[in-house]
Each structure stands twice: as structure tokens, then as C-alpha cells.
Scaffold this motif. Structure first.
Motif, short mmCIF file in Angstrom:
data_model
loop_
_atom_site.label_atom_id
_atom_site.label_comp_id
_atom_site.label_asym_id
_atom_site.label_seq_id
_atom_site.Cartn_x
_atom_site.Cartn_y
_atom_site.Cartn_z
N LEU A 1 0.82 -1.21 0.00
CA LEU A 1 0.00 0.00 0.00
C LEU A 1 0.86 1.26 0.00
CD1 LEU A 1 -2.96 -0.88 2.40
CD2 LEU A 1 -3.12 -0.28 -0.02
N LEU A 2 2.06 1.15 0.52
CA LEU A 2 2.94 2.31 0.54
C LEU A 2 3.38 2.71 -0.87
CD1 LEU A 2 5.22 1.65 3.65
CD2 LEU A 2 3.21 3.11 3.47
N ALA A 3 3.12 1.84 -1.86
CA ALA A 3 3.45 2.20 -3.24
C ALA A 3 2.61 3.37 -3.74
CB ALA A 3 3.26 1.00 -4.16
N THR A 4 1.50 3.68 -3.06
CA THR A 4 0.72 4.87 -3.43
C THR A 4 1.53 6.14 -3.22
OG1 THR A 4 -0.23 4.91 -1.20
CG2 THR A 4 -1.49 3.78 -2.90
N GLU A 5 2.66 6.00 -2.54
CA GLU A 5 3.58 7.12 -2.38
C GLU A 5 3.99 7.70 -3.74
OE1 GLU A 5 8.26 7.67 -1.06
OE2 GLU A 5 7.16 5.89 -0.45
N LEU A 6 4.00 6.84 -4.77
CA LEU A 6 4.36 7.31 -6.11
C LEU A 6 3.49 8.47 -6.56
CD1 LEU A 6 4.80 3.84 -7.84
CD2 LEU A 6 6.61 5.53 -7.52
N LEU A 7 2.18 8.31 -6.41
CA LEU A 7 1.26 9.36 -6.85
C LEU A 7 1.37 10.59 -5.97
CD1 LEU A 7 -1.89 7.21 -7.73
CD2 LEU A 7 -0.15 8.12 -9.26
N SER B 1 17.84 0.40 -1.36
CA SER B 1 17.22 0.98 -0.16
C SER B 1 15.84 0.38 0.07
CB SER B 1 17.13 2.50 -0.29
OG SER B 1 16.30 2.87 -1.38
N ALA B 2 15.13 0.01 -1.02
CA ALA B 2 13.81 -0.62 -0.87
C ALA B 2 13.92 -1.95 -0.15
CB ALA B 2 13.17 -0.82 -2.25
N VAL B 3 14.93 -2.74 -0.49
CA VAL B 3 15.12 -4.03 0.18
C VAL B 3 15.36 -3.83 1.67
CG1 VAL B 3 16.62 -6.06 0.32
CG2 VAL B 3 15.97 -5.15 -1.91
N LEU C 1 13.66 12.06 -8.99
CA LEU C 1 12.68 11.30 -8.22
C LEU C 1 12.02 10.21 -9.06
CD1 LEU C 1 10.85 14.04 -6.14
CD2 LEU C 1 12.18 12.15 -5.23
N VAL C 2 11.68 10.53 -10.31
CA VAL C 2 10.98 9.55 -11.13
C VAL C 2 11.89 8.41 -11.54
CG1 VAL C 2 9.20 11.09 -12.02
CG2 VAL C 2 11.41 11.00 -13.15
N ALA C 3 13.19 8.55 -11.37
CA ALA C 3 14.10 7.44 -11.62
C ALA C 3 14.23 6.54 -10.41
CB ALA C 3 15.48 7.98 -12.02
N SER C 4 14.26 7.12 -9.21
CA SER C 4 14.48 6.33 -8.00
C SER C 4 13.19 5.85 -7.34
CB SER C 4 15.28 7.16 -6.99
OG SER C 4 14.59 8.34 -6.63
N GLN C 5 12.11 6.64 -7.41
CA GLN C 5 10.91 6.31 -6.66
C GLN C 5 10.23 5.00 -7.09
OE1 GLN C 5 11.41 8.09 -3.83
NE2 GLN C 5 9.21 8.06 -3.76
N PRO C 6 10.08 4.71 -8.40
CA PRO C 6 9.45 3.44 -8.76
C PRO C 6 10.18 2.23 -8.20
CG PRO C 6 9.49 4.90 -10.64
CD PRO C 6 10.34 5.53 -9.60
N ALA C 7 11.52 2.22 -8.35
CA ALA C 7 12.31 1.11 -7.82
C ALA C 7 12.20 1.05 -6.30
CB ALA C 7 13.77 1.25 -8.24
N LEU C 8 12.16 2.22 -5.67
CA LEU C 8 12.08 2.28 -4.22
C LEU C 8 10.76 1.73 -3.69
CD1 LEU C 8 13.19 3.25 -1.47
CD2 LEU C 8 12.20 5.49 -1.97
N THR C 9 9.66 2.25 -4.20
CA THR C 9 8.36 1.87 -3.66
C THR C 9 7.91 0.48 -4.10
OG1 THR C 9 7.30 3.05 -5.48
CG2 THR C 9 7.57 4.25 -3.44
N LEU C 10 8.11 0.16 -5.40
CA LEU C 10 7.69 -1.15 -5.88
C LEU C 10 8.61 -2.25 -5.36
CD1 LEU C 10 6.70 -0.22 -9.52
CD2 LEU C 10 5.21 -0.59 -7.56
N GLY C 11 9.90 -1.94 -5.25
CA GLY C 11 10.83 -2.91 -4.68
C GLY C 11 10.49 -3.20 -3.23
N ASP C 12 10.12 -2.19 -2.50
CA ASP C 12 9.69 -2.35 -1.11
C ASP C 12 8.46 -3.25 -1.04
OD1 ASP C 12 8.97 -2.12 1.53
OD2 ASP C 12 9.07 0.05 1.59
N ALA C 13 7.49 -3.02 -1.92
CA ALA C 13 6.25 -3.80 -1.90
C ALA C 13 6.50 -5.27 -2.18
CB ALA C 13 5.26 -3.22 -2.92
N LEU C 14 7.25 -5.56 -3.25
CA LEU C 14 7.47 -6.95 -3.64
C LEU C 14 8.37 -7.67 -2.64
CD1 LEU C 14 7.90 -6.50 -7.49
CD2 LEU C 14 5.88 -7.25 -6.23
#
Length: 342
Positions: free
Chosen positions: A118-124, A208-210, A262-275
């Protein structure tokens, strides 16, 4: 799904987004204060090429600024710019602390496999806040890519329906999981040293997501142990491991924010955290996701995630300077934002 868990996780995501935007803003703040988007009208006294370079982050001891081009000129010293940068960074750190508290509350009443995705909503939230702070309106492809990522995550979670699992993990499971996490992070750091620009920001964001996912797993263990009393919690190793892992994740986050946009790091950060959290929830707490016929909508959700990632990689914001320099005409008046350009 627990409604309270969802609400707490969404508030944590919003605080996380604010922290990322503020820290990225501090990282891009020019030493002489020339990076805040304000511009001096041409033709004013001292408007030399050397002075104008302050607008991009390089200039003399002081840079002349105006309040959106409508107010009297003021000189900002390097010391004042340094203080401003520190205040912005401290604001981001404070929001990160608020996010941690909200995340802990969510983990206390919900599963790791639900809270972290759910924290992946941070992207938006990041995209919306970044548009205001950096005075740039993202292009349509960026919005569509982020929406595809969010929709894919929502479809996946709805179909997977993560189970609650145990409140605490079996002690023997922490050793192999911990070794796997450390090896993966070291591997990603090694890869990051071989690349530059947006790819490096993405790899460091994933590393950092891991660690953030591992911190969340440890934090869930702490909330479970808290129910057994403070004495048990104080003598257990997990609170201290949580602090160390969290600080390491925070340090890698700073590296990712300085490596690219941000748009380079945030997807990997938030989606990596989720998975990663879904995997840790299964390995440590016995949380499971639904399989069988639900594999079809889960695959659709993963497909949307992939489509959003590919679209985002082609977005002008990834290779441009959406959050690295003021938008042209940003100081023409409040609320006027420029769209990003290829």
C-alpha cells in the motif's frame, strides 16, 4: 482487508512522499541559494554572466533574488542558503519519522504483505507534491505511467488478498533471511557503482527498498513483541536491528536521491519495497497470497506494473531535469507550472 490498516498505510505513504520530495529539494538546492526557482529580472544592477550563473546553482558569494519577479531584490548569502537547505532536509527527516510511526501502527493491526504494498501509493503523492515544489507539471506519459503502476498494484492486492500470518516470526528463520537480504543489497550496491545517472538512482533506490522492507519486517516483529511487555522487548535483539537497518536504508535513500531524479528512484524504491515485503511476509510470518484462478488477475496486475515501468522509463522526466532545476517561467506567478520537456 482491515480499513484501519489501509488508512494508516495511506497516511504513511503520504508522509513518505513528502519526505522524499523535501530531501530531493534539499539535495538540489544551490549552495548560493539560486536553485529555488526565483529569478532576477534582466537589466538590473549587477546582472552579469557571473551573477546569472547563480540561477543554475553556480555563482558568486551572493545571488540577487526576487520574490517571483514582483518584489524588491534581496541578497542571499551562502550561509543563508545553507541554513535553508538544512531546514528543508530536516523537514524531510521529520516527515520520514512521522511515516515510520504511522507504518508501525499499520503493521500492528495488519499484515506486512498488505501494509508495504500500500505504501506504493507514495508514487502518486510524490508526483503531485513534486509538481508543486519543483513548479513543473509532468507530461501525460508520466501521469499515465504512474497511474498504471498504481492500478496494477491495486489489482494485484485485490486478487492476492494477503493473509494476516503470525504476529512474530520463528527465531530460526531470521538467519537465512538476513543473509539473503545482506547479499542482495551488497550486489545492488556493486551494480550501482558500474552505472551513472537514472540507472544508478534506480539501482540504489532498489537497494534501499530491500532494506526498508527488512526494516518493516523487523518493525512488525517489534510490535508483536511489545504485546509481551517492555521487559521482553528491551532484552530482544530486534529493536536494535530495526534501528541499524533503518539507518542503513536511510543512508542508501540519500545516495539514490543524489544520483538522479525522483521519477528514476521512486518506482524502484516503492515497488521494490512492496514486492520484497510480500516475500518477507511469506518467509518470516507465514503470510500467503491467493493462487489458483486468482493467478489471472494477479498476472494482469503485474502486467500493468510492467507497462507502467516501461512507460516511465520513456518519460521525459527520467532523462530530463524535472526536479533538478527551476522550470522556465516558474517565477512568473504563483501556481503557474510548466510541463516537462523531452
Amino acid at each position: 482487508m482491515n480499513a484501519l490498516t489501509i488508512v494508516l498505510a495511506l497516511f504513511a505513504a503520504c508522509a513518505n512522499a513528502a519526505a522524499s520530495v523535501l530531501m530531493r529539494r534539499a539535495a538540489t538546492e544551490a549552495p548560493d541559494g539560486g536553485g529555488d526557482g526565483a529569478r532576477r529580472p534582466s537589466g538590473t544592477a549587477g546582472d552579469t554572466p557571473e551573477d546569472r550563473r547563480g540561477e543554475g546553482g553556480r555563482g558568486g558569494p551572493a545571488t540577487r533574488m526576487t520574490d517571483g519577479g514582483n518584489g524588491p531584490a534581496a541578497v542571499r548569502s551562502p550561509h543563508a542558503a545553507k541554513v535553508r537547505r538544512r531546514r528543508i532536509w530536516l523537514g524531510g527527516a521529520a516527515m520520514l519519522a512521522v511515516s515510520a510511526v504511522l507504518q508501525a501502527a499499520a503493521l500492528a493491526v495488519g499484515s506486512l504483505s498488505l501494509v508495504q504494498p500500500l505504501l506504493a501509493t507514495e508514487l502518486l503523492f510524490t508526483l503531485a507534491m513534486g509538481s508543486i515544489v519543483f513548479r513543473r507539471r509532468p507530461a501525460r506519459i508520466t501521469w499515465l505511467s504512474f497511474l498504471a503502476l498504481a492500478a496494477g498494484l491495486a489489482v494485484f492486492l485485490a486478487a492476492a488478498a494477503p493473509s494476516a500470518g503470525r504476529a512474530t516470526a520463528e527465531g530460526a528463520r531470521w538467519i537465512p533471511v538476513g543473509v539473503a537480504v545482506v547479499c542482495l543489497v551488497l550486489l545492488l550496491i556493486g551494480v550501482a557503482r558500474l552505472v551513472k545517472g537514472p540507472p544508478r538512482a534506480a539501482v540504489l533506490g532498489l537497494a534501499s527498498a530491500v532494506l526498508f522492507a527488512a526494516t518493516a519486517a523487523l518493525l512488525k516483529e517489534v510490535t508483536g513483541l511489545y504485546q509481551q511487555g517492555l521487559a521482553t522487548l528491551a532484552t530482544h535483539w530486534t529493536p536494535y536491528a530495526t534501528a541499524i537497518t533503518g539507518l542503513a536504508a536511510f543512508g542508501l535513500l540519500q545516495c539514490a536521491l543524489r544520483a538522479g531524479t525522483l521519477v528514476a528512484s521512486q518506482p524502484a524504491l516503492t515497488l521494490g519495497d512492496a514486492l520484497t515485503s510480500v516475500a518477507l511476509g511469506w518467509a518470516l510470518f507465514g503470510e500467503h497470497i491467493a493462487l489458483g484462478v486468482r493467478l489471472v488477475p494477479e498476472a494482469i496486475g503485474i502486467g500493468l506494473l510492467a507497462a507502467g515501468t516501461v512507460g516511465l522509463s520513456r518519460s521525459p522526466a527520467v532523462s530530463g531535469k524535472w526536479d533538478a532545476e527551476p522550470a522556465v517561467g516558474a517565477a512568473s506567478g504563483p501556481g503557474k507550472a510548466q510541463a516537462e520537456h523531452p
